[in-house]
Motif scaffolding. Sequence first.
Motif, short mmCIF file in Angstrom:
data_model
loop_
_atom_site.label_atom_id
_atom_site.label_comp_id
_atom_site.label_asym_id
_atom_site.label_seq_id
_atom_site.Cartn_x
_atom_site.Cartn_y
_atom_site.Cartn_z
N ILE A 93 0.85 -1.19 0.00
CA ILE A 93 0.00 0.00 0.00
C ILE A 93 0.88 1.24 0.00
N LEU A 94 0.47 2.22 -0.81
CA LEU A 94 1.15 3.52 -0.88
C LEU A 94 0.17 4.59 -0.44
N GLY A 95 0.62 5.52 0.40
CA GLY A 95 -0.26 6.64 0.72
C GLY A 95 -0.22 7.05 2.17
N ASN A 96 -0.89 8.18 2.44
CA ASN A 96 -1.02 8.68 3.81
C ASN A 96 -2.48 8.57 4.23
N ARG A 130 -5.22 9.12 1.62
CA ARG A 130 -5.78 8.36 0.49
C ARG A 130 -4.82 7.25 0.17
N LEU A 131 -5.31 6.02 0.13
CA LEU A 131 -4.40 4.88 0.00
C LEU A 131 -4.57 4.19 -1.34
N GLN A 132 -3.45 3.77 -1.90
CA GLN A 132 -3.47 3.00 -3.13
C GLN A 132 -3.03 1.57 -2.82
N VAL A 133 -3.94 0.63 -3.05
CA VAL A 133 -3.59 -0.79 -2.84
C VAL A 133 -3.01 -1.31 -4.14
N LEU A 134 -1.82 -1.88 -4.07
CA LEU A 134 -1.13 -2.35 -5.28
C LEU A 134 -1.47 -3.84 -5.51
N PRO A 135 -1.23 -4.33 -6.73
CA PRO A 135 -1.58 -5.73 -7.03
C PRO A 135 -0.97 -6.72 -6.02
N ILE A 136 -1.78 -7.69 -5.65
CA ILE A 136 -1.45 -8.63 -4.56
C ILE A 136 -0.43 -9.67 -5.01
N ARG A 137 0.56 -9.90 -4.17
CA ARG A 137 1.57 -10.94 -4.43
C ARG A 137 1.23 -12.18 -3.61
N GLU A 138 1.80 -13.30 -4.03
CA GLU A 138 1.55 -14.56 -3.32
C GLU A 138 2.82 -15.40 -3.31
N VAL A 139 3.03 -16.12 -2.22
CA VAL A 139 4.11 -17.12 -2.20
C VAL A 139 3.48 -18.46 -2.46
N ASN A 179 -14.10 -14.57 -6.53
CA ASN A 179 -14.78 -13.36 -7.00
C ASN A 179 -14.88 -12.30 -5.92
N GLY A 180 -14.42 -11.09 -6.23
CA GLY A 180 -14.57 -9.98 -5.29
C GLY A 180 -13.55 -10.01 -4.16
N MET A 181 -12.73 -11.06 -4.11
CA MET A 181 -11.82 -11.23 -2.97
C MET A 181 -10.72 -10.17 -2.97
N ALA A 182 -10.19 -9.83 -4.15
CA ALA A 182 -9.09 -8.85 -4.18
C ALA A 182 -9.57 -7.53 -3.57
N ASP A 183 -10.79 -7.13 -3.87
CA ASP A 183 -11.34 -5.89 -3.31
C ASP A 183 -11.53 -6.00 -1.80
N ARG A 184 -12.05 -7.15 -1.38
CA ARG A 184 -12.27 -7.36 0.05
C ARG A 184 -10.94 -7.29 0.80
N ILE A 185 -9.93 -7.95 0.25
CA ILE A 185 -8.60 -7.94 0.88
C ILE A 185 -8.06 -6.51 0.91
N GLY A 186 -8.23 -5.80 -0.21
CA GLY A 186 -7.75 -4.42 -0.27
C GLY A 186 -8.38 -3.56 0.82
N ARG A 187 -9.68 -3.74 1.01
CA ARG A 187 -10.38 -2.93 2.03
C ARG A 187 -9.88 -3.26 3.43
N CYS A 196 -6.98 -4.49 4.24
CA CYS A 196 -5.59 -4.05 4.41
C CYS A 196 -5.50 -2.54 4.61
N LYS A 197 -6.40 -1.79 3.96
CA LYS A 197 -6.42 -0.35 4.20
C LYS A 197 -6.77 -0.05 5.65
N ARG A 198 -7.71 -0.83 6.19
CA ARG A 198 -8.09 -0.61 7.60
C ARG A 198 -6.92 -0.94 8.51
N VAL A 199 -6.18 -2.00 8.16
CA VAL A 199 -5.00 -2.36 8.98
C VAL A 199 -3.99 -1.21 8.94
N TYR A 200 -3.74 -0.72 7.75
CA TYR A 200 -2.75 0.35 7.54
C TYR A 200 -3.10 1.57 8.39
N ARG A 201 -4.38 1.91 8.39
CA ARG A 201 -4.81 3.08 9.16
C ARG A 201 -4.77 2.79 10.66
N ALA A 202 -5.25 1.61 11.03
CA ALA A 202 -5.31 1.27 12.47
C ALA A 202 -3.91 1.30 13.09
#
Length: 334
Positions: free
Chosen positions: A206-209, A211-220, A259-267, A269-275
Amino acid sequence: MKKRLNVLVLFDVPNPPPEQPDYSQELATPDWKAEADVINALKALGHELRLLGVYDDPGAIINEIRSHPPDIVFNLTEEFNRRSALDRDVPALLEMLDARCTGNGPTGLTLCKNKGMAKEILSYHRIKSPDFAVFQPGAAIRRPKRLDFPLFIKPLKDEASYGISQDSFVDTDQAFEERVRYVHDRMKQEALAEEYIEGRELYVSILGNRRLQVLPIREVIFTKIPEDRPRFATFKAKWDEAYRQRWGIENIFAENLPNGMADRIGRVCKRVYRALHLRGYGRIDLRLTPDHRIFILEANPNPNLASDDEFAQSAMKAGYTYDTLVQQILRLAF
Ligand SMILES: Nc1ncnc2c1ncn2[C@@H]1O[C@H](COP(=O)(O)OP(=O)(O)O)[C@@H](O)[C@H]1O
Ligand SMILES: [Mg+2]
């Protein structure tokens, strides 16, 4: 923001720096890839640079800022005096000197470094992370009844998979006690015991202060480890190329998320970032279970910026070049 900035680049050095340091040899080694990549990008962007290796002397930072006041400090330090717990004190000192600095401040660094404290905050915000208990060195090691096997034992305040090996996964009281003791005795810190979460391992940059930009998700992915064996990112799995080859461990972009999971994860993670009071840039590590539950493993303020590491890879997938990513990190610090 001015076009041409005076940038002071701060980074860790393993020994007290000499009078007139020249880091060109070190910068050519793989260990210094993140530093070299950022410095080259800053130069290509046309900024004026000064470099300062940080070891154990806050005075050196103070002198440098007073004698050559920078427009901004690009902070690449991850420790102070070889103690990773003191990483937060570098931006704290810069704050005292009124020097602007990239990335995270002392609050975000402090909260994320103590994984137990971070999890307590996430729990307040009703964000799921594995159930856990913290074991202090010297105190009796007794597993609380609510924590069922298998469990995962890790150092409370470390990173980069230090202290994580096959033995971190425990499914007996004896193995549990041995591993907690190992973290106390060998890693000299509290042990964090968590419920082991089976699932896909995802990294969200995630990039931002504000307003946050969630970048494409990586996986191991662990392509050659049998399905019935636990799979997780041990120290070797992260850093030992031969080991990675042998077990087919690869870092890729996450594909075929439900379906819809990338958005859910993004949301989430933004809450984590802010918290956790992150700013600038950060990466959230999480697990996604087969029944689609998201468990936050940890948040990483100021993740590694090497061009081949997760953060830059995600940014470049989103359309940044490496140089525009570095420029964006500068911009966010203003
Ligand atoms: N509760 C858990 N359940 C399953 N795997 C875990 C758990 N906690 C950590 N891991 C594994 O260990 C790795 C390192 O843990 P993490 O908390 O991210 O520490 P670090 O700061 O060292 O990266 C993770 O990437 C994951 O593979
Ligand atoms: Mg991690």
